[in-house]
Design a protein around this motif. Sequence first.
Motif, PDB file in Angstrom:
ATOM      1  N   SER A 244      43.461  55.789  45.361  1.00  0.00           N
ATOM      2  CA  SER A 244      43.155  54.658  44.487  1.00  0.00           C
ATOM      3  C   SER A 244      41.792  54.827  43.834  1.00  0.00           C
ATOM      4  O   SER A 244      41.604  54.471  42.666  1.00  0.00           O
ATOM      5  CB  SER A 244      43.204  53.353  45.279  1.00  0.00           C
ATOM      6  N   TYR A 245      40.845  55.362  44.572  1.00  0.00           N
ATOM      7  CA  TYR A 245      39.518  55.617  44.008  1.00  0.00           C
ATOM      8  C   TYR A 245      39.634  56.554  42.802  1.00  0.00           C
ATOM      9  O   TYR A 245      39.045  56.302  41.742  1.00  0.00           O
ATOM     10  CB  TYR A 245      38.598  56.223  45.059  1.00  0.00           C
ATOM     11  N   ASP A 246      40.396  57.620  42.963  1.00  0.00           N
ATOM     12  CA  ASP A 246      40.564  58.572  41.859  1.00  0.00           C
ATOM     13  C   ASP A 246      41.239  57.914  40.659  1.00  0.00           C
ATOM     14  O   ASP A 246      40.860  58.155  39.500  1.00  0.00           O
ATOM     15  CB  ASP A 246      41.403  59.767  42.323  1.00  0.00           C
ATOM     16  N   MET A 247      42.231  57.073  40.912  1.00  0.00           N
ATOM     17  CA  MET A 247      42.934  56.407  39.826  1.00  0.00           C
ATOM     18  C   MET A 247      42.019  55.449  39.066  1.00  0.00           C
ATOM     19  O   MET A 247      42.058  55.380  37.835  1.00  0.00           O
ATOM     20  CB  MET A 247      44.140  55.643  40.382  1.00  0.00           C
ATOM     21  N   GLN A 249      38.727  55.638  38.839  1.00  0.00           N
ATOM     22  CA  GLN A 249      37.755  56.417  38.084  1.00  0.00           C
ATOM     23  C   GLN A 249      38.363  56.957  36.788  1.00  0.00           C
ATOM     24  O   GLN A 249      37.724  56.941  35.731  1.00  0.00           O
ATOM     25  CB  GLN A 249      37.226  57.573  38.945  1.00  0.00           C
ATOM     26  N   GLN A 250      39.599  57.422  36.857  1.00  0.00           N
ATOM     27  CA  GLN A 250      40.266  57.941  35.664  1.00  0.00           C
ATOM     28  C   GLN A 250      40.512  56.831  34.660  1.00  0.00           C
ATOM     29  O   GLN A 250      40.329  57.008  33.450  1.00  0.00           O
ATOM     30  CB  GLN A 250      41.596  58.591  36.061  1.00  0.00           C
ATOM     31  N   ASP A 251      40.895  55.651  35.167  1.00  0.00           N
ATOM     32  CA  ASP A 251      41.134  54.512  34.287  1.00  0.00           C
ATOM     33  C   ASP A 251      39.856  54.094  33.568  1.00  0.00           C
ATOM     34  O   ASP A 251      39.870  53.796  32.370  1.00  0.00           O
ATOM     35  CB  ASP A 251      41.699  53.348  35.085  1.00  0.00           C
ATOM     36  N   GLN A 253      37.273  55.984  32.906  1.00  0.00           N
ATOM     37  CA  GLN A 253      36.936  57.021  31.937  1.00  0.00           C
ATOM     38  C   GLN A 253      37.784  56.882  30.675  1.00  0.00           C
ATOM     39  O   GLN A 253      37.269  56.972  29.548  1.00  0.00           O
ATOM     40  CB  GLN A 253      37.157  58.409  32.553  1.00  0.00           C
ATOM     41  N   ASP A 254      39.083  56.629  30.856  1.00  0.00           N
ATOM     42  CA  ASP A 254      39.977  56.455  29.708  1.00  0.00           C
ATOM     43  C   ASP A 254      39.568  55.241  28.877  1.00  0.00           C
ATOM     44  O   ASP A 254      39.608  55.273  27.635  1.00  0.00           O
ATOM     45  CB  ASP A 254      41.421  56.279  30.184  1.00  0.00           C
ATOM     46  N   ARG A 255      39.154  54.192  29.551  1.00  0.00           N
ATOM     47  CA  ARG A 255      38.770  52.972  28.834  1.00  0.00           C
ATOM     48  C   ARG A 255      37.513  53.203  27.999  1.00  0.00           C
ATOM     49  O   ARG A 255      37.421  52.753  26.860  1.00  0.00           O
ATOM     50  CB  ARG A 255      38.553  51.840  29.838  1.00  0.00           C
ATOM     51  N   GLU A 257      36.502  56.018  26.761  1.00  0.00           N
ATOM     52  CA  GLU A 257      36.860  56.872  25.628  1.00  0.00           C
ATOM     53  C   GLU A 257      37.543  56.074  24.517  1.00  0.00           C
ATOM     54  O   GLU A 257      37.288  56.303  23.324  1.00  0.00           O
ATOM     55  CB  GLU A 257      37.771  58.007  26.111  1.00  0.00           C
TER      56      GLU A 257
END
Length: 271
Positions: A244-247, A249-251, A253-255, A257
């Motif tokens: 969940s932590y990785d998800m 962080q990716q979310d 980053q996407d936001r 961008e």
Amino acid sequence: MTRVWFITGASRGLGRAFAEAALDAGDQVIASARNVEPLADLAQRYPEDLVRLPLDVTDRAAVFEGVQRAVAAFGRLDIVVNNAGVMLLGMLEEATEEQIRAHFDVNLFGAVWVTQAVLPHLRAQGGGRILQVTTMGTGGGFPMVGLYAAGKSALDSVSEAAAMEAEQFGVKTTIVQMGGYDTGLFTTGTTTTTPDPHYQELRDKLVEMWGDDAGPAPATAAPVIMELVDLPDPPRRLIVGAASYDMVQQDLQDRVEKYRAWEHLSRKAPG
């Protein structure tokens, strides 16, 4: 020093796991739930340290009365865990007004009532801990679970404000953003909307994507919570779960961008 916990939604899932971990550590627990019968085995194992408290968190008057009883049980409250929660599963268009209101009554207002009820006691005794159990999905909605994310997101924001208001009294609040655990939330804790055939293709894709994996056992998250409450200066927010932590962080980053992609339009307004 023995600590006193007050845990809502303690009859199953994460609430049960947290209660058991606290008792195993030598602490005392007031375990509340609408139905406390599933806690009978724990009551037999810890007859002096566990108090079962039948409580419907959607009833504000009952919450305030229940907190008074909880304080009276052991003389104080040290750790309050707002864990009670339900799931409303379905597309937004499918959900009825009754379903939506009932959902928010538990996931948002229930936690607000408990927080309001415990704060005077924590303030009077000079401090305490509040753990607001939300979800790693509070950063945004997702099909079929949008209302669940909405309720938890609202609790996330309210808790941030309440944390800043209460920290002057020695009350430390952590928003515990849980990952996916096998809590029974998608079975016994779920209300399902009546499917609209217009959404069947999307529904099928989501069911296939989610698969049958219910996630790890709630007990695997309990050691993190026990370590969290031992911290003298706990974080305001904590994601519980490696995947969940990785998800998240990716979310994030996407936001960022996506915001930057439209920065030129945002800056055309002076506000």
